[in-house]
Write a protein that holds these residues in place. Sequence first.
Motif, PDB file in Angstrom:
ATOM      1  N   ARG A 347       0.862  -1.193   0.000  1.00 57.21           N
ATOM      2  CA  ARG A 347       0.000   0.000   0.000  1.00 57.21           C
ATOM      3  C   ARG A 347       0.893   1.236   0.000  1.00 57.21           C
ATOM      4  N   ILE A 348       0.790   2.029  -1.064  1.00 57.32           N
ATOM      5  CA  ILE A 348       1.605   3.245  -1.225  1.00 57.32           C
ATOM      6  C   ILE A 348       0.669   4.442  -1.098  1.00 57.32           C
ATOM      7  N   THR A 349       0.977   5.345  -0.162  1.00 56.20           N
ATOM      8  CA  THR A 349       0.073   6.452   0.138  1.00 56.20           C
ATOM      9  C   THR A 349       0.817   7.782   0.069  1.00 56.20           C
ATOM     10  N   GLY A 350       0.457   8.607  -0.907  1.00 60.72           N
ATOM     11  CA  GLY A 350       0.964   9.983  -0.983  1.00 60.72           C
ATOM     12  C   GLY A 350       2.469  10.111  -0.967  1.00 60.72           C
ATOM     13  N   VAL A 351       3.172   9.261  -1.694  1.00 58.31           N
ATOM     14  CA  VAL A 351       4.634   9.249  -1.654  1.00 58.31           C
ATOM     15  C   VAL A 351       5.212  10.295  -2.603  1.00 58.31           C
ATOM     16  N   SER A 352       6.106  11.119  -2.067  1.00 52.54           N
ATOM     17  CA  SER A 352       6.815  12.122  -2.865  1.00 52.54           C
ATOM     18  C   SER A 352       8.306  12.009  -2.589  1.00 52.54           C
ATOM     19  N   LYS A 353       9.110  12.315  -3.623  1.00 48.22           N
ATOM     20  CA  LYS A 353      10.561  12.248  -3.485  1.00 48.22           C
ATOM     21  C   LYS A 353      11.186  13.245  -4.453  1.00 48.22           C
ATOM     22  N   SER A 354      12.147  14.023  -3.952  1.00 44.39           N
ATOM     23  CA  SER A 354      12.845  14.996  -4.793  1.00 44.39           C
ATOM     24  C   SER A 354      14.343  14.797  -4.659  1.00 44.39           C
ATOM     25  N   PHE A 355      15.052  15.059  -5.756  1.00 46.12           N
ATOM     26  CA  PHE A 355      16.505  15.137  -5.752  1.00 46.12           C
ATOM     27  C   PHE A 355      16.859  16.587  -6.067  1.00 46.12           C
ATOM     28  N   GLY A 356      17.168  17.336  -5.032  1.00 43.28           N
ATOM     29  CA  GLY A 356      17.379  18.766  -5.220  1.00 43.28           C
ATOM     30  C   GLY A 356      16.078  19.437  -5.622  1.00 43.28           C
ATOM     31  N   THR A 357      16.108  20.130  -6.737  1.00 46.00           N
ATOM     32  CA  THR A 357      14.895  20.803  -7.226  1.00 46.00           C
ATOM     33  C   THR A 357      14.054  19.912  -8.130  1.00 46.00           C
ATOM     34  N   LEU A 358      14.565  18.742  -8.471  1.00 44.79           N
ATOM     35  CA  LEU A 358      13.848  17.828  -9.367  1.00 44.79           C
ATOM     36  C   LEU A 358      12.929  16.923  -8.558  1.00 44.79           C
ATOM     37  N   LYS A 359      11.624  17.010  -8.800  1.00 45.74           N
ATOM     38  CA  LYS A 359      10.654  16.168  -8.112  1.00 45.74           C
ATOM     39  C   LYS A 359      10.452  14.899  -8.921  1.00 45.74           C
ATOM     40  N   VAL A 360      10.901  13.765  -8.366  1.00 41.89           N
ATOM     41  CA  VAL A 360      10.882  12.500  -9.087  1.00 41.89           C
ATOM     42  C   VAL A 360       9.586  11.745  -8.843  1.00 41.89           C
ATOM     43  N   LEU A 361       9.047  11.810  -7.632  1.00 42.00           N
ATOM     44  CA  LEU A 361       7.755  11.206  -7.306  1.00 42.00           C
ATOM     45  C   LEU A 361       6.864  12.291  -6.728  1.00 42.00           C
ATOM     46  N   ASP A 362       5.627  12.337  -7.196  1.00 48.08           N
ATOM     47  CA  ASP A 362       4.717  13.421  -6.813  1.00 48.08           C
ATOM     48  C   ASP A 362       3.376  12.849  -6.376  1.00 48.08           C
ATOM     49  N   GLU A 363       3.213  12.720  -5.054  1.00 50.35           N
ATOM     50  CA  GLU A 363       1.945  12.264  -4.472  1.00 50.35           C
ATOM     51  C   GLU A 363       1.471  10.955  -5.101  1.00 50.35           C
ATOM     52  N   VAL A 364       2.341   9.943  -5.116  1.00 49.74           N
ATOM     53  CA  VAL A 364       2.007   8.656  -5.721  1.00 49.74           C
ATOM     54  C   VAL A 364       1.185   7.825  -4.739  1.00 49.74           C
ATOM     55  N   GLY A 365       0.080   7.304  -5.208  1.00 49.13           N
ATOM     56  CA  GLY A 365      -0.753   6.410  -4.409  1.00 49.13           C
ATOM     57  C   GLY A 365      -1.079   5.152  -5.199  1.00 49.13           C
ATOM     58  N   LEU A 366      -0.929   3.984  -4.565  1.00 49.68           N
ATOM     59  CA  LEU A 366      -1.125   2.729  -5.293  1.00 49.68           C
ATOM     60  C   LEU A 366      -1.327   1.602  -4.285  1.00 49.68           C
ATOM     61  N   THR A 367      -2.232   0.680  -4.602  1.00 49.30           N
ATOM     62  CA  THR A 367      -2.437  -0.506  -3.766  1.00 49.30           C
ATOM     63  C   THR A 367      -2.295  -1.746  -4.628  1.00 49.30           C
ATOM     64  N   LEU A 368      -1.422  -2.660  -4.206  1.00 51.92           N
ATOM     65  CA  LEU A 368      -1.176  -3.897  -4.935  1.00 51.92           C
ATOM     66  C   LEU A 368      -1.589  -5.063  -4.048  1.00 51.92           C
ATOM     67  N   ARG A 369      -2.539  -5.856  -4.530  1.00 58.64           N
ATOM     68  CA  ARG A 369      -3.074  -6.933  -3.699  1.00 58.64           C
ATOM     69  C   ARG A 369      -2.069  -8.085  -3.586  1.00 58.64           C
ATOM     70  N   PRO A 370      -2.185  -8.913  -2.552  1.00 59.33           N
ATOM     71  CA  PRO A 370      -1.254 -10.032  -2.354  1.00 59.33           C
ATOM     72  C   PRO A 370      -1.261 -10.988  -3.542  1.00 59.33           C
ATOM     73  N   GLY A 371      -0.089 -11.422  -3.953  1.00 65.10           N
ATOM     74  CA  GLY A 371       0.044 -12.376  -5.035  1.00 65.10           C
ATOM     75  C   GLY A 371      -0.138 -11.801  -6.419  1.00 65.10           C
ATOM     76  N   SER A 372      -0.298 -10.484  -6.529  1.00 66.97           N
ATOM     77  CA  SER A 372      -0.517  -9.865  -7.836  1.00 66.97           C
ATOM     78  C   SER A 372       0.809  -9.655  -8.554  1.00 66.97           C
ATOM     79  N   VAL A 373       0.704  -9.441  -9.869  1.00 71.73           N
ATOM     80  CA  VAL A 373       1.863  -9.118 -10.696  1.00 71.73           C
ATOM     81  C   VAL A 373       1.590  -7.774 -11.358  1.00 71.73           C
ATOM     82  N   THR A 374       2.400  -6.781 -11.009  1.00 66.68           N
ATOM     83  CA  THR A 374       2.190  -5.418 -11.496  1.00 66.68           C
ATOM     84  C   THR A 374       3.357  -5.011 -12.373  1.00 66.68           C
ATOM     85  N   ALA A 375       3.073  -4.544 -13.567  1.00 63.63           N
ATOM     86  CA  ALA A 375       4.102  -4.032 -14.468  1.00 63.63           C
ATOM     87  C   ALA A 375       4.002  -2.512 -14.486  1.00 63.63           C
ATOM     88  N   ILE A 376       5.116  -1.846 -14.236  1.00 62.44           N
ATOM     89  CA  ILE A 376       5.165  -0.388 -14.270  1.00 62.44           C
ATOM     90  C   ILE A 376       5.883   0.030 -15.543  1.00 62.44           C
TER      91      ILE A 376
END
Length: 594
Positions: A347-376
Amino acid sequence: MPLASHAADLPAQAHAPSPGRDFSRHRIVPARYPARTAGTVFAGLVIAAILHSVLSNPRWGWDVFAEWFLAEPVLVGLGRTLLLTAFGSVLGFLFGTLLALARVSGSPLLSGLAWGYVWLFRSIPLIVLLLILNNLGYLYDTVWLGVPFTGITLASWQTTQLITPFLAAVLGLTLNASAFSCEIVRGGILAVDQGQHEAAAALGLPRRRQVTRIVLPQAMRTILPTAFNEVISIAKGTSQVYILALPELFYTIQVIYRRNLEVIPLLMVATVWYLVILSVLSFVQRHVERYYARGALRNPPPSLIGTLLERWRGAGAPARSAVPAVPAPAVFSARSVLPVRNGGEIRITGVSKSFGTLKVLDEVGLTLRPGSVTAIIGQSGSGKSTLLRAINHLERVDAGFIAIDGELIGYRQDGDTLYELKEKDILARRVDVGMVFQSFNLFPHLTVIENLVEAPIAVRGLPRAQALAEARELLARVGLADKADAFPRQLSGGQQQRVAIARALALRPKVVLFDEPTSALDPELVGEVLDVIKELARSGTTLVIVTHEIGFAREVADQVVFMEGGRILEQGPPSRVLAAPDHPRTREFLAKVL
């Protein structure tokens, strides 16, 4: 004009096959290299001239040299030189290694203290340091052991009685050598690829084990050449302890030639013994470097010492009956490898990550159920790999939370309060999250089987016999049973990636993360790795795969996530996202890659 018409215009004898000729009776004249011959002759003349000058000049006093070379006073002085060299080298490098670890530590004060030590003792000439230590009694009447600033003293000694010339020499050589060896070891640590640190951390190996088992053995390849130079410098530096009137080799030689006035022959005695010490150290260096270079070459040349040891072991060992080799199955069966753990919910809730001024992740939310296969999927720089690394806490997020089966990654919950975990606790939680890196990140100095058993033994606490048995079963299932004792560099790219997958599975994780597992492979090797992942997808383990293989994502994944600019623009089953996407940017991306 076509190539065929050119051939037709040639005369008949031009394209008729020439009759066979027998060259066996011909004399072969090797190619001549006049410059190489001239260089050889010149070198021979120089060597002959030097030998003639040395051997024919009676003033060298070779009879005096022979008289004193094995004399008892010289051998006693030689023994003291070797003892000082051993103490200075061992203690210097032990202390230097601790200083190097302090210099790369996260504590600014500790790192600064180590830097100050190195700055000071690299600046002071050894002969000055020896004199200061020998006169330490002038500064301090006693040396005591106790609790600072409390007046509690456990033991006390008179400085002039404790600091003998020999102890002053050992301390001086150690302090001087540790300052230089610190930088030698630090340089080796910095030379280890960052991927090796991340691979060790992803397996959950404790920090001490990461340093002693993974980082330092690889750093030794860089450390050893300069380290042996330092040992040789210590051996020669022992000649400076003559200032303490300590009868090591050089001081003993000085005493003798001052009595008999045979200066040159006695100096040649010292010179030859130093050459012997250097030759022995060079021989040892060569074979120690070979030991730590394991896995660096595909086909390393045989080692003289290793060959002799193998012969000695073979002579003493009873004959073993030949066991017919059983071909390893080439098909991976995930369910039959080990008892399968149920996949974990991510369970991913509101995840953000920046490297300096570059915002790499912006409010990412995602739920992956058990045993699932997710391709990004998504273009390079869209944040896919950073999100994957955040799930394993190899990247600390700036905001938001990630939980596996309700347990937060990187934090401990106590009521309404979250406490950031220490590194050792984070390593313990990583055991449930396997990671397969884009560039494999296998440990090159460990064999394939050692790569697989390192984490189960160190982290899970499995007995070595059980860990080996399970590792061999995993290798058999990925079709690499015959490669157990090979080093990673001796494998193809596809084989290395299959070993990396087996290494991740050896910890029986709930979740396995794949960071573009086929991007570093040749097209011919992609299929064998994808086949392994397809079978693994049926095991019940939760899989998250960052990939550019759209056809593979369509075939294996339960859901596809499309990312752009650090955001999730679209997610859903492959039949919809890949065939009829809703977002125009997804359609644009797929139009370019399909």
